[in-house]
Scaffold this active site. Structure first.
Site, PDB file in Angstrom:
ATOM      1  N   GLY A   1      21.467  53.628   9.006  1.00 24.58           N
ATOM      2  CA  GLY A   1      22.229  53.153  10.153  1.00 24.58           C
ATOM      3  C   GLY A   1      21.983  54.015  11.375  1.00 24.58           C
ATOM      4  O   GLY A   1      20.840  54.189  11.827  1.00 24.58           O
TER       5      GLY A   1
ATOM      6  N   TYR B   1      12.063  54.426   6.906  1.00 24.92           N
ATOM      7  CA  TYR B   1      13.510  54.232   6.863  1.00 24.92           C
ATOM      8  C   TYR B   1      13.976  53.971   5.433  1.00 24.92           C
ATOM      9  O   TYR B   1      13.399  53.164   4.704  1.00 24.92           O
ATOM     10  CB  TYR B   1      13.923  53.040   7.739  1.00 24.92           C
TER      11      TYR B   1
END
Length: 548
Positions: free
Chosen positions: A89, A82
């Site tokens: 998000g 990530y």
């Protein structure tokens, strides 16, 4: 280091040992070394006012390089992590191709730089940048040393990004303000410098011979994820609160003298029975300023035989009310110093473990709650001060002329000054409503609980500004009241306060424009002149050693 030219060649001459010591001292005075672990609120304010520049410790450089090595390893091995090669998000499951990683990082900065409102002042922008540098120095963000060094060069040159003060909800940190901070470093948006003022960032960097940052994988997120907006403004708030709180004790002592109050309520034995650190400290300060064998007061002597045994709470309860403010400030400062030296971005690069892990350290709840508490605590200094101003101005509560002026009716004196203090206290009551009890879900419910810490920090500063203004009015009123007690004199330390004010503000003989008086008196407080005037006299008393 000096040099001479011999046969066309420059030869470096080593300075004498005494010169070396002098150079080291100068460097120590000019630079604050950041390691990500030991920055204080006082140091951050010094960095903010431009007095000092930044250098990294060698250990910090080593940590930064190790964390970057792990990011590069992840990219080379095509691991999916990530923030490095995914969207953000709601788009966290969207994998981004390797040839788009630079664009990904640039996009997250540009799309997140959506703040509104007035820009932070250059001093506050400088503090924000300094604090972000300190957090990156911990070595858990994955930024490259090359990019990191460019940030430090921009700071040291005072090339400061245009950062709007509004737009952060303190969810994934202060995303919008930090994105604006990064945008300027990329040569986009606006920047400020001493030479240029506010203008296009690319021209500011160019004028100082600096290259815009070219973001590598993970670096955009490394620059924008964290609580540094909340915390840097909070550091300013807690330092200003410290300055005004200790001078509030001095002003209260002067008012007590003018109103011919008793010192009995400050007896050390009373406070030993309820030994909150702040209460004990304030009582000791009051004892050191008021009538004693060391510093006698003619005013106190004039009413020594009166039958009055207890003062109104605004006088006799100063140690309890001012005391908890001191303890609040100390508590909040502990929270903020921890936050200033913590990793608050995401994901976190654990180089020693060889892992990059997503967590929630970006959430702004800690500084948000602390700053709401600070506003509530420090406000009470203005609340009780305004009531003391009322007692000074109201002839039914004092032995002084109405509104502290002769020829009342023709002159209004401090009548409207007390109204100004009341207005500021009333505003503070609204501002003290905690922002951190609010939350709005954002980012398609990925950020479904937020701190609203940016507003907590900004309104804490506004509350403290109002406290400074109210106490400035009380200082003026107390010194004006002293005019009507003459020829009697108060204690030597309090006379020094009176003399200090009278060097810049004349007594009110007849009505005049007073707003400028308020600002002059406030400046004495914000520059700690009142504290400095009495500190040598206070040191003659053995004040108790209580935690700061």
């Amino acid at each position: 280091m000096s040099s001479e030219f011999i046969q066309g060649e420059e030869v470096k001459l080593e300075p004498l040992e005494s010169d070396m010591a002098s150079l080291k001292r100068q460097e120590a005075q000019q630079y604050i070394y950041l390691d990500g672990n030991s920055l204080t609120t006082e140091q951050l304010l010094r960095l903010g006012n431009g007095t000092y520049k930044i250098k990294l410790t060698p250990e910090a450089e080593r940590r930064v390089n190790k964390s970057r090595d792990l990011v590069e390893k992840v990219i080379n091995e095509n691991q999916v992590v990530y923030g490095i090669n995914t969207g953000f998000g709601k788009f966290a499951r969207t994998v981004i191709p390797r040839d788009k990683l630079k664009e990904l990082q640039e996009n997250v900065v540009r799309s997140t730089a959506v703040g509104v409102g007035d820009p932070l002042s250059p001093e506050r922008s400088r503090m924000l940048l300094a604090l972000r540098i300190n957090v990156l120095a911990k070595g858990y963000s994955g930024i490259s040393l090359e990019t990191f060094s460019q940030m430090i060069q921009a700071f040291n040159a005072s090339c400061l990004s245009y950062v709007p003060e509004k737009g952060t909800i303190g969810a994934s940190g202060d995303l919008a303000p930090l994105a604006h901070l990064a945008l300027g470093l990329m040569g986009e948006g606006k920047m400020w410098s001493p030479k240029s003022g506010w203008t296009d960032a690319k021209y500011v960097l160019q004028a100082y011979g600096l290259q815009p940052i070219s973001l590598k994988a993970k670096e955009g997120l490394a620059l924008i994820n964290g609580t540094q907006m909340i915390t840097s403004l909070g550091a300013e708030a807690v330092e200003r609160a410290t300055v005004i709180a200790r001078q509030a004790d001095i002003i209260a002592a002067l008012t007590l003298e003018v109103l011919k109050g008793t010192t009995r309520a400050f007896d050390s034995d009373i406070h030993d029975l309820r030994p909150h650190p702040g209460q004990v400290k304030v009582a000791a300060r009051l004892r050191s300023l008021l009538h004693s064998d060391i510093h006698p007061s003619e005013i106190a002597g004039s009413h020594r035989l009166c039958e009055h045994v207890q003062d109104p709470y605004t006088l006799c309860c100063c140690p309890q009310v001012h005391g908890v403010v001191n303890d609040t400030i100390a508590f909040v400062k502990t929270i903020l110093v921890t936050e200033m030296n913590s990793v608050t971005d995401n994901p976190i690069v654990f180089a020693e473990r060889g892992e990059i892990i997503s967590g929630g350290n970006f959430h702004g709840e800690y500084p948000a709650k602390a700053l709401d508490y600070l506003a509530i605590g420090v406000h009470e200094l203005a609340s009780i001060s305004e009531r003391r101003i009322e007692r000074l101005c109201n002839p039914s509560l004092s032995e002084l002329p109405a509104f502290l002026v002769n020829d009342g009716g023709l002159n209004c004196g401090f009548m409207m000054a007390q109204c100004t203090a009341a207005a500021l206290v009333s505003e503070n009551k609204v501002l003290c409503h905690p922002s951190s009890v609010d939350s709005l879900s954002t980012s398609a419910a990925a950020e479904d609980h937020v701190s609203m810490g940016g507003w907590a920090a900004r309104k804490a500063l506004r509350v403290i500004e109002h406290v400074e203004q109210v106490l400035a009015i009380e200082l003026l009123a107390a010194c004006q009241g002293l005019e009507f007690v003459r020829p009697l004199h108060t204690t030597e330390p309090l006379e020094r306060v009176y003399e200090l004010l009278r060097t810049v503000v004349k007594p009110l003989v007849r009505d005049r424009f007073m707003t400028s008086d308020f600002e002059i008196a406030r400046k004495l407080l914000t520059e700690e002149k009142v504290w400095q005037a009495v500190q040598p006299y206070m040191e003659q008393h053995k004040l108790p050693q209580v935690p700061e």
